[in-house]
Design a protein around this motif. Structure first.
Motif, PDB file in Angstrom:
ATOM      1  N   ALA A   1       1.671  -4.112   3.009  1.00  0.00           N
ATOM      2  CA  ALA A   1       0.599  -3.148   2.756  1.00  0.00           C
ATOM      3  C   ALA A   1      -0.014  -3.370   1.378  1.00  0.00           C
ATOM      4  N   GLU A   2       0.833  -3.619   0.398  1.00  0.00           N
ATOM      5  CA  GLU A   2       0.334  -3.849  -0.957  1.00  0.00           C
ATOM      6  C   GLU A   2      -0.521  -5.111  -1.012  1.00  0.00           C
ATOM      7  N   ALA A   3      -0.012  -6.194  -0.396  1.00  0.00           N
ATOM      8  CA  ALA A   3      -0.754  -7.455  -0.415  1.00  0.00           C
ATOM      9  C   ALA A   3      -2.082  -7.339   0.305  1.00  0.00           C
ATOM     10  N   ALA A   4      -2.142  -6.453   1.318  1.00  0.00           N
ATOM     11  CA  ALA A   4      -3.380  -6.265   2.083  1.00  0.00           C
ATOM     12  C   ALA A   4      -4.368  -5.362   1.359  1.00  0.00           C
ATOM     13  N   GLY A   5      -3.961  -4.794   0.214  1.00  0.00           N
ATOM     14  CA  GLY A   5      -4.887  -3.994  -0.587  1.00  0.00           C
ATOM     15  C   GLY A   5      -4.791  -2.506  -0.395  1.00  0.00           C
ATOM     16  N   ALA A   6      -3.684  -1.994   0.136  1.00  0.00           N
ATOM     17  CA  ALA A   6      -3.542  -0.557   0.368  1.00  0.00           C
ATOM     18  C   ALA A   6      -3.681   0.227  -0.935  1.00  0.00           C
ATOM     19  N   LYS A   7      -4.387   1.341  -0.855  1.00  0.00           N
ATOM     20  CA  LYS A   7      -4.589   2.198  -2.018  1.00  0.00           C
ATOM     21  C   LYS A   7      -3.876   3.534  -1.881  1.00  0.00           C
ATOM     22  N   THR A   8      -3.839   4.076  -0.659  1.00  0.00           N
ATOM     23  CA  THR A   8      -3.233   5.388  -0.434  1.00  0.00           C
ATOM     24  C   THR A   8      -2.504   5.386   0.902  1.00  0.00           C
ATOM     25  N   GLN A   9      -1.926   6.544   1.245  1.00  0.00           N
ATOM     26  CA  GLN A   9      -1.223   6.693   2.506  1.00  0.00           C
ATOM     27  C   GLN A   9      -2.161   6.702   3.710  1.00  0.00           C
TER      28      GLN A   9
ATOM     29  N   VAL B   1      -8.447  -1.887   6.178  1.00  0.00           N
ATOM     30  CA  VAL B   1      -8.015  -3.271   6.393  1.00  0.00           C
ATOM     31  C   VAL B   1      -6.493  -3.371   6.297  1.00  0.00           C
ATOM     32  N   ALA B   2      -5.912  -2.756   5.273  1.00  0.00           N
ATOM     33  CA  ALA B   2      -4.462  -2.813   5.097  1.00  0.00           C
ATOM     34  C   ALA B   2      -3.740  -2.168   6.273  1.00  0.00           C
ATOM     35  N   GLY B   3      -4.265  -1.060   6.792  1.00  0.00           N
ATOM     36  CA  GLY B   3      -3.658  -0.398   7.938  1.00  0.00           C
ATOM     37  C   GLY B   3      -3.638  -1.275   9.170  1.00  0.00           C
ATOM     38  N   LEU B   4      -4.749  -1.972   9.430  1.00  0.00           N
ATOM     39  CA  LEU B   4      -4.821  -2.854  10.593  1.00  0.00           C
ATOM     40  C   LEU B   4      -3.911  -4.070  10.418  1.00  0.00           C
ATOM     41  N   VAL B   5      -3.882  -4.620   9.213  1.00  0.00           N
ATOM     42  CA  VAL B   5      -2.995  -5.754   8.950  1.00  0.00           C
ATOM     43  C   VAL B   5      -1.541  -5.339   9.132  1.00  0.00           C
TER      44      VAL B   5
ATOM     45  N   THR C   1      -3.523   4.195   4.638  1.00  0.00           N
ATOM     46  CA  THR C   1      -3.084   2.950   5.268  1.00  0.00           C
ATOM     47  C   THR C   1      -2.082   3.237   6.382  1.00  0.00           C
ATOM     48  N   GLY C   2      -1.111   4.097   6.104  1.00  0.00           N
ATOM     49  CA  GLY C   2      -0.128   4.468   7.117  1.00  0.00           C
ATOM     50  C   GLY C   2      -0.741   5.225   8.271  1.00  0.00           C
ATOM     51  N   VAL C   3      -1.699   6.078   7.967  1.00  0.00           N
ATOM     52  CA  VAL C   3      -2.380   6.836   9.027  1.00  0.00           C
ATOM     53  C   VAL C   3      -3.114   5.868   9.958  1.00  0.00           C
ATOM     54  N   VAL C   4      -3.805   4.898   9.382  1.00  0.00           N
ATOM     55  CA  VAL C   4      -4.524   3.904  10.190  1.00  0.00           C
ATOM     56  C   VAL C   4      -3.542   3.124  11.056  1.00  0.00           C
ATOM     57  N   GLY C   5      -2.415   2.715  10.466  1.00  0.00           N
ATOM     58  CA  GLY C   5      -1.407   1.984  11.224  1.00  0.00           C
ATOM     59  C   GLY C   5      -0.859   2.808  12.377  1.00  0.00           C
ATOM     60  N   ALA C   6      -0.576   4.088  12.131  1.00  0.00           N
ATOM     61  CA  ALA C   6      -0.045   4.955  13.182  1.00  0.00           C
ATOM     62  C   ALA C   6      -1.059   5.136  14.308  1.00  0.00           C
ATOM     63  N   LEU C   7      -2.328   5.338  13.962  1.00  0.00           N
ATOM     64  CA  LEU C   7      -3.363   5.520  14.987  1.00  0.00           C
ATOM     65  C   LEU C   7      -3.577   4.238  15.790  1.00  0.00           C
ATOM     66  N   ALA C   8      -3.468   3.094  15.133  1.00  0.00           N
ATOM     67  CA  ALA C   8      -3.639   1.823  15.846  1.00  0.00           C
ATOM     68  C   ALA C   8      -2.523   1.622  16.868  1.00  0.00           C
TER      69      ALA C   8
END
Length: 595
Positions: free
Chosen positions: A343-351, A50-54, A353-360
């Motif tokens: 990312a923090e506000a969206a609930g990110a726990k680990t990196q 969720v954090a990655g997509l946000v 999140t960044g991988v999801v963002g990059a793939l999106a």
């Protein structure tokens, strides 16, 4: 925190110290991402996805905006987001930090790219990519050499100064785009006058200004609510308005245009030999600024998540991310004070999140790159201006002005250096000022003659306690700094001044060496000269409270043998007792009375 980083949360009464590094051995310590993956908990996955997509909703417009502000095509801002985020996910020690194009670096990049590229986009990309590679090499080398501490030399006032200067530089570069025209003048005063001149000449595109100003106001208003995707809402609104009313053709509003489909291919940036010098200087300046900011944010979030981060590994992770950006048609990147909180506000726990963002973002470039073709440049300028406003620090500078005025003016000097000389010379000036500030306390340190104060234990500075009692014939002299080449002559002079100021003839001079943490060869020779001068006057030089490492140096330099063991005392009390045994004097020992 049962579903987050509980495995690294210390027990009550304990503090985690490099917990991540203790779990790794050998070469794996340089790949924190593998350690995170090995201990990944299934409950984190939903939060990271969720954090990655946000975060993607912010990464796309911000990446494009900062690319434009850096003098390279907008698509390269997305390239500089995808690959570096994947690299940092593997090599970066922070579990939540988000890396990518940053407004703090855009002025530095533009300073090099704009004059050298001559308006050629591909040449601009090559120059910016080379800067990223230089920055990456510097960061990786410094990290492997364990030089992660060097950014700690930049004090808070100095950081405020250069960041405020960079913010002004960014603002002056983006305001013309907001008004729908361009200004070629260099320097803050000329740029400001160029903007005013064009506005007065009627060159403003009123429609572009309305869109840009409206975008800026919307972003600033929505920033009050961290969970609201302010930039996404503002960018979508501006794009819809431009597309719906065909403002690109009807009102001359400049838009992003079609973007190339597909992912960035690896490419070695090639530049002219004549461009190598400015590019190297720019890359080094970027390395200093990007690591200073990344280190600051990394420590902040490490403290918040109670997962300490190794600054050397942080430097390596940042360096590899910049190398990835340079070799994949990107430009220098850093951490972000805006994307990481999202990312923090969206609930990110680990990196992840960044991988999801990059793939999106990669999917966007492959499947629907033309979604952004009507994005107006004036709205992108608004994004950069909003970020630059966030760089400005005023309130804490007011506090510094109240409590330490000279550091405030130090900050103003750094600000003026960046604003007047330019981003890269200004950064160099800030570093020089930082080194001078670092050396000043040791170069001209405090020293004191000590005496006994009624009803107060110990020996104290007679300038602070004018009522202090001096022991006849004995001068207790304290030196509050390491003793080295830059202050050795001053030490010599102040000792002689202390002797000359004594109200009684001096028999002993005892150096209270507890604050002295080091001695170099130059200082050791000056101490020998001082001893010769004192001996000629019939005064014996002694030492008290010398630390063991300093004593080891004195032994290597031959001073311990020269003076003799009998002249070194563990405490000032022992030195005073030994003096009184040899030179009986009438003197009230208040500490004896207190005991």
């Amino acid at each position: 925190m049962t579903d987050s980083l509980s495995s690294h949360t210390p027990k009550p009464g304990r503090i985690a110290r490099h917990a991540m590094l203790e779990d790794q051995a050998g070469w794996t310590r340089w790949l924190p991402g593998l350690n995170t993956l090995r201990k990944y908990e299934s409950s984190w996955l939903r939060h990271d996805l969720v954090a990655g997509l946000v975060m993607t909703t912010m990464l796309v417009p911000v990446g494009i905006a900062y690319a434009e502000a850096s003098g390279v095509p907008g698509i390269n801002g997305l390239y500089a987001t995808i690959v570096p985020m994947l690299a940092y996910a593997l090599f970066g020690p922070s579990r939540i930090l988000v890396l990518g194009p940053d407004s703090a670096l855009s002025a530095l990049i533009l300073t090099v790219v704009l004059p050298l590229s001559a308006g050629e986009p591909q040449r601009a990309v090559a120059l910016a990519g080379t800067m990223a590679i230089v920055s990456g090499v510097v960061c990786v080398a410094a990290g492997l050499a364990r030089l992660g501490f060097i950014t700690e030399l930049l004090s808070k006032p100095i950081r405020y100064g250069y960041m405020n200067g960079i913010a002004l530089t960014v603002l002056l570069s983006q305001v013309p785009k907001l008004f729908g025209f361009s200004v070629t003048a260099k320097g803050p005063l000329r740029q400001a006058w160029g903007i005013v001149d064009k506005v007065l000449a009627g060159n403003t595109n009123v429609v572009a200004l309305a869109i840009g100003a409206g975008t800026l106001v919307l972003i600033l208003l929505l920033k009050r609510w961290p969970r609201v995707p302010a930039i996404l809402i503002a960018m979508v609104s501006a794009t819809v308005v431009v597309a719906a009313f065909h403002l690109a053709t009807r009102a001359g509003v400049s838009v992003l245009g079609p973007m190339p489909r597909g992912l960035p291919a690896p490419r070695l940036p090639l530049i002219h030999v004549a461009d190598l010098g400015p590019t190297l200087m720019g890359g080094i300046a970027v390395a200093v600024v990007s690591f200073a900011d990344t280190s600051l944010f990394s420590r902040t979030y490490a403290a918040r998540l109670r997962t300490p981060v190794d600054p050397n590994q942080e430097m390596v992770g940042l360096g590899i991310a910049n190398l990835a950006a340079g070799f994949f048609q990107g430009f220098p990147i850093s951490s972000s004070s805006s994307r990481t909180p999202v990312a923090e506000a969206a609930g990110a726990k680990t990196q992840l999140t960044g991988v999801v963002g990059a793939l999106a973002i990669a999917l966007l470039l492959v499947l629907a790159p033309n979604l952004l073709q009507n994005l107006p440049h004036t709205a992108l300028a608004a994004v950069v201006i909003a970020s630059a406003i966030g760089l400005v620090e005023v309130s804490d500078l007011r506090r510094i002005y109240r409590i330490q005025r000279w550091e405030f003016w130090l900050s103003m000097a750094c600000f003026a250096g960046v604003a007047v000389l330019g981003a890269i010379p200004g950064i160099a000036l800030a570093i020089v000022i930082a080194v001078i500030e670092f050396l000043w306390d040791g170069w001209r340190p405090h020293s004191a003659v000590l005496g006994r104060v009624e009803h107060v234990r110990g020996y104290h500075d007679i300038t602070r306690y004018p009522e202090a009692h001096l022991i006849p014939g004995l001068v207790l002299f304290r030196w509050d700094a390491p003793l080295f080449f830059a202050n050795a002559e001053l030490f010599h002079q102040r000792v002689l001044d202390a002797v000359a100021s004594s109200p009684t003839p001096v028999h002993w001079l005892v150096v209270a060496g507890e604050p002295v943490t080091s001695v170099d060869v130059t200082a050791a020779d000056v101490v020998s000269e001082l001893d010769d001068t004192l001996q000629a006057a019939g005064i014996e030089l002694c030492f008290a409270e010398i630390k063991d490492p300093v004593m080891d140096k004195l032994k290597r330099f031959g001073l311990f043998k020269r003076f003799g063991e009998q002249t070194f005392f563990a405490t000032l009390g022992e030195a005073v007792s030994a003096y009184r045994t040899i030179h009986p004097v009438e003197w009230i020992d208040w500490e004896d009375r207190m005991s």
